[in-house]
Scaffold this motif. Sequence first.
Motif, PDB file in Angstrom:
ATOM      1  N   GLU A  62       0.824  -1.204   0.000  1.00  0.00           N
ATOM      2  CA  GLU A  62       0.000   0.000   0.000  1.00  0.00           C
ATOM      3  C   GLU A  62       0.863   1.260   0.000  1.00  0.00           C
ATOM      4  N   GLN A  63       1.997   1.209   0.694  1.00  0.00           N
ATOM      5  CA  GLN A  63       2.901   2.360   0.699  1.00  0.00           C
ATOM      6  C   GLN A  63       3.535   2.576  -0.673  1.00  0.00           C
ATOM      7  N   ILE A  64       3.810   1.492  -1.384  1.00  0.00           N
ATOM      8  CA  ILE A  64       4.327   1.637  -2.749  1.00  0.00           C
ATOM      9  C   ILE A  64       3.322   2.390  -3.607  1.00  0.00           C
ATOM     10  N   PHE A  65       2.061   1.951  -3.563  1.00  0.00           N
ATOM     11  CA  PHE A  65       1.039   2.566  -4.401  1.00  0.00           C
ATOM     12  C   PHE A  65       0.801   4.028  -4.016  1.00  0.00           C
ATOM     13  N   ALA A  66       0.986   4.348  -2.746  1.00  0.00           N
ATOM     14  CA  ALA A  66       0.780   5.724  -2.288  1.00  0.00           C
ATOM     15  C   ALA A  66       1.959   6.630  -2.631  1.00  0.00           C
ATOM     16  N   ARG A  67       3.151   6.050  -2.769  1.00  0.00           N
ATOM     17  CA  ARG A  67       4.359   6.874  -2.885  1.00  0.00           C
ATOM     18  C   ARG A  67       4.917   7.014  -4.298  1.00  0.00           C
ATOM     19  N   ARG A  68       4.750   5.995  -5.142  1.00  0.00           N
ATOM     20  CA  ARG A  68       5.576   5.980  -6.349  1.00  0.00           C
ATOM     21  C   ARG A  68       5.304   7.144  -7.290  1.00  0.00           C
ATOM     22  N   PHE A  69       4.041   7.499  -7.520  1.00  0.00           N
ATOM     23  CA  PHE A  69       3.787   8.614  -8.427  1.00  0.00           C
ATOM     24  C   PHE A  69       4.063   9.954  -7.751  1.00  0.00           C
ATOM     25  N   ALA A  70       3.838  10.044  -6.445  1.00  0.00           N
ATOM     26  CA  ALA A  70       4.175  11.283  -5.735  1.00  0.00           C
ATOM     27  C   ALA A  70       5.682  11.531  -5.793  1.00  0.00           C
ATOM     28  N   THR A  71       6.463  10.477  -5.568  1.00  0.00           N
ATOM     29  CA  THR A  71       7.922  10.607  -5.632  1.00  0.00           C
ATOM     30  C   THR A  71       8.371  10.938  -7.046  1.00  0.00           C
ATOM     31  N   PHE A  72       7.744  10.307  -8.025  1.00  0.00           N
ATOM     32  CA  PHE A  72       8.080  10.571  -9.425  1.00  0.00           C
ATOM     33  C   PHE A  72       7.788  12.022  -9.796  1.00  0.00           C
ATOM     34  N   LEU A  73       6.602  12.513  -9.443  1.00  0.00           N
ATOM     35  CA  LEU A  73       6.245  13.891  -9.784  1.00  0.00           C
ATOM     36  C   LEU A  73       7.203  14.879  -9.131  1.00  0.00           C
ATOM     37  N   ASP A  74       7.567  14.609  -7.887  1.00  0.00           N
ATOM     38  CA  ASP A  74       8.524  15.472  -7.205  1.00  0.00           C
ATOM     39  C   ASP A  74       9.881  15.440  -7.912  1.00  0.00           C
ATOM     40  N   ALA A  75      10.281  14.250  -8.378  1.00  0.00           N
ATOM     41  CA  ALA A  75      11.593  14.099  -9.024  1.00  0.00           C
ATOM     42  C   ALA A  75      11.681  14.865 -10.335  1.00  0.00           C
ATOM     43  N   ILE A  76      10.552  15.025 -11.033  1.00  0.00           N
ATOM     44  CA  ILE A  76      10.585  15.752 -12.310  1.00  0.00           C
ATOM     45  C   ILE A  76      10.119  17.197 -12.148  1.00  0.00           C
ATOM     46  N   GLY A  77       9.973  17.635 -10.891  1.00  0.00           N
ATOM     47  CA  GLY A  77       9.632  19.028 -10.632  1.00  0.00           C
ATOM     48  C   GLY A  77       8.184  19.380 -10.848  1.00  0.00           C
ATOM     49  N   ARG A  78       7.295  18.400 -10.699  1.00  0.00           N
ATOM     50  CA  ARG A  78       5.860  18.636 -10.866  1.00  0.00           C
ATOM     51  C   ARG A  78       5.151  18.608  -9.513  1.00  0.00           C
ATOM     52  N   ASP A  79       3.998  19.243  -9.473  1.00  0.00           N
ATOM     53  CA  ASP A  79       3.150  19.221  -8.286  1.00  0.00           C
ATOM     54  C   ASP A  79       2.690  17.781  -8.040  1.00  0.00           C
ATOM     55  N   PRO A  80       2.923  17.226  -6.842  1.00  0.00           N
ATOM     56  CA  PRO A  80       2.530  15.833  -6.589  1.00  0.00           C
ATOM     57  C   PRO A  80       1.042  15.638  -6.315  1.00  0.00           C
ATOM     58  N   ALA A  81       0.250  16.696  -6.379  1.00  0.00           N
ATOM     59  CA  ALA A  81      -1.176  16.589  -6.050  1.00  0.00           C
ATOM     60  C   ALA A  81      -1.916  15.530  -6.863  1.00  0.00           C
ATOM     61  N   PRO A  82      -1.632  15.354  -8.170  1.00  0.00           N
ATOM     62  CA  PRO A  82      -2.387  14.350  -8.945  1.00  0.00           C
ATOM     63  C   PRO A  82      -1.935  12.911  -8.718  1.00  0.00           C
ATOM     64  N   ALA A  83      -1.001  12.669  -7.807  1.00  0.00           N
ATOM     65  CA  ALA A  83      -0.399  11.339  -7.679  1.00  0.00           C
ATOM     66  C   ALA A  83      -1.438  10.253  -7.422  1.00  0.00           C
ATOM     67  N   HIS A  84      -2.398  10.523  -6.545  1.00  0.00           N
ATOM     68  CA  HIS A  84      -3.415   9.514  -6.220  1.00  0.00           C
ATOM     69  C   HIS A  84      -4.232   9.147  -7.456  1.00  0.00           C
ATOM     70  N   ASP A  85      -4.644  10.152  -8.217  1.00  0.00           N
ATOM     71  CA  ASP A  85      -5.443   9.892  -9.411  1.00  0.00           C
ATOM     72  C   ASP A  85      -4.613   9.197 -10.490  1.00  0.00           C
ATOM     73  N   MET A  86      -3.334   9.533 -10.585  1.00  0.00           N
ATOM     74  CA  MET A  86      -2.464   8.859 -11.549  1.00  0.00           C
ATOM     75  C   MET A  86      -2.317   7.383 -11.202  1.00  0.00           C
ATOM     76  N   GLU A  87      -2.179   7.097  -9.920  1.00  0.00           N
ATOM     77  CA  GLU A  87      -2.073   5.697  -9.492  1.00  0.00           C
ATOM     78  C   GLU A  87      -3.338   4.930  -9.860  1.00  0.00           C
ATOM     79  N   ALA A  88      -4.497   5.535  -9.620  1.00  0.00           N
ATOM     80  CA  ALA A  88      -5.757   4.868  -9.942  1.00  0.00           C
ATOM     81  C   ALA A  88      -5.870   4.612 -11.445  1.00  0.00           C
ATOM     82  N   ALA A  89      -5.484   5.602 -12.249  1.00  0.00           N
ATOM     83  CA  ALA A  89      -5.541   5.439 -13.702  1.00  0.00           C
ATOM     84  C   ALA A  89      -4.571   4.356 -14.167  1.00  0.00           C
ATOM     85  N   TYR A  90      -3.419   4.316 -13.544  1.00  0.00           N
ATOM     86  CA  TYR A  90      -2.412   3.318 -13.904  1.00  0.00           C
ATOM     87  C   TYR A  90      -2.889   1.914 -13.557  1.00  0.00           C
TER      88      TYR A  90
END
Length: 231
Positions: A62-90
């Motif tokens: 569950e921590q993987i699913f919660a973190r991976r897109f947030a960490t990715f967005l932060d790494a590329i300099g993007r707002d991590p706010a959409p991370a949850h929705d990106m995970e669901a879409a993925y």
Amino acid sequence: MTTNLIFDLDDTLLDFTASELHGLQRVFVQYGIPYTDETQRTYQQINTHLWNELARGHVTREQIFARRFATFLDAIGRDPAPAHDMEAAYRVELNHGYDRVPGAKTLLIDLHQHGFRILAGTNGLATTQHQRLQHSHLGPLFDGVFISQEIGFDKPSHQFFDAIFAAEPQATRQNTIMIGDGLNSDIRGGINYGLRTVWVNLHGQQNTTPLHPTREVHSLPELDQILVQSA
């Protein structure tokens, strides 16, 4: 004599890499992120690191699913706010990733004809894995399917294998082989449980771990040959 085979699914029989890349591309486009070698590599490095941490018992699925897109967005300099929705879409995209590794169905049919009992032992979400088995047409070729979410434990834990052996009374450590591509999950788990192991190294990766699988193969026909010889 070998009579029972436990197969990992992703990147052993199902081409998870192809499904992952197709799904990532669609999600990136949906959220306005350029799909380039660099963004793909950045995501995969983060995702691989988190799954390795899971194998070491440092994070939960569950921590993987919660973190991976947030960490990715932060790494590329993007707002991590959409991370949850990106995970669901993925997750939706992965549910429709039915690519088989070439030769997977032929392999399982041949092993059945040689009298093996064939089990799937996979980490992941139950809904995703059941759908992928169904739509890849590999599901009916398994005598049992064991998914970490349903068991409550992930490979490489002893508890994951305890659940399989409790449900398969004919299986022993002596007559069972663990087969998979994941050194830190499949091979580590099998070795720690006292099983012989086969590392399915389809992409010619270098083994930089201290783990020593019983055998290493580079194609499914090669795997078929050594398993039939072990019967």
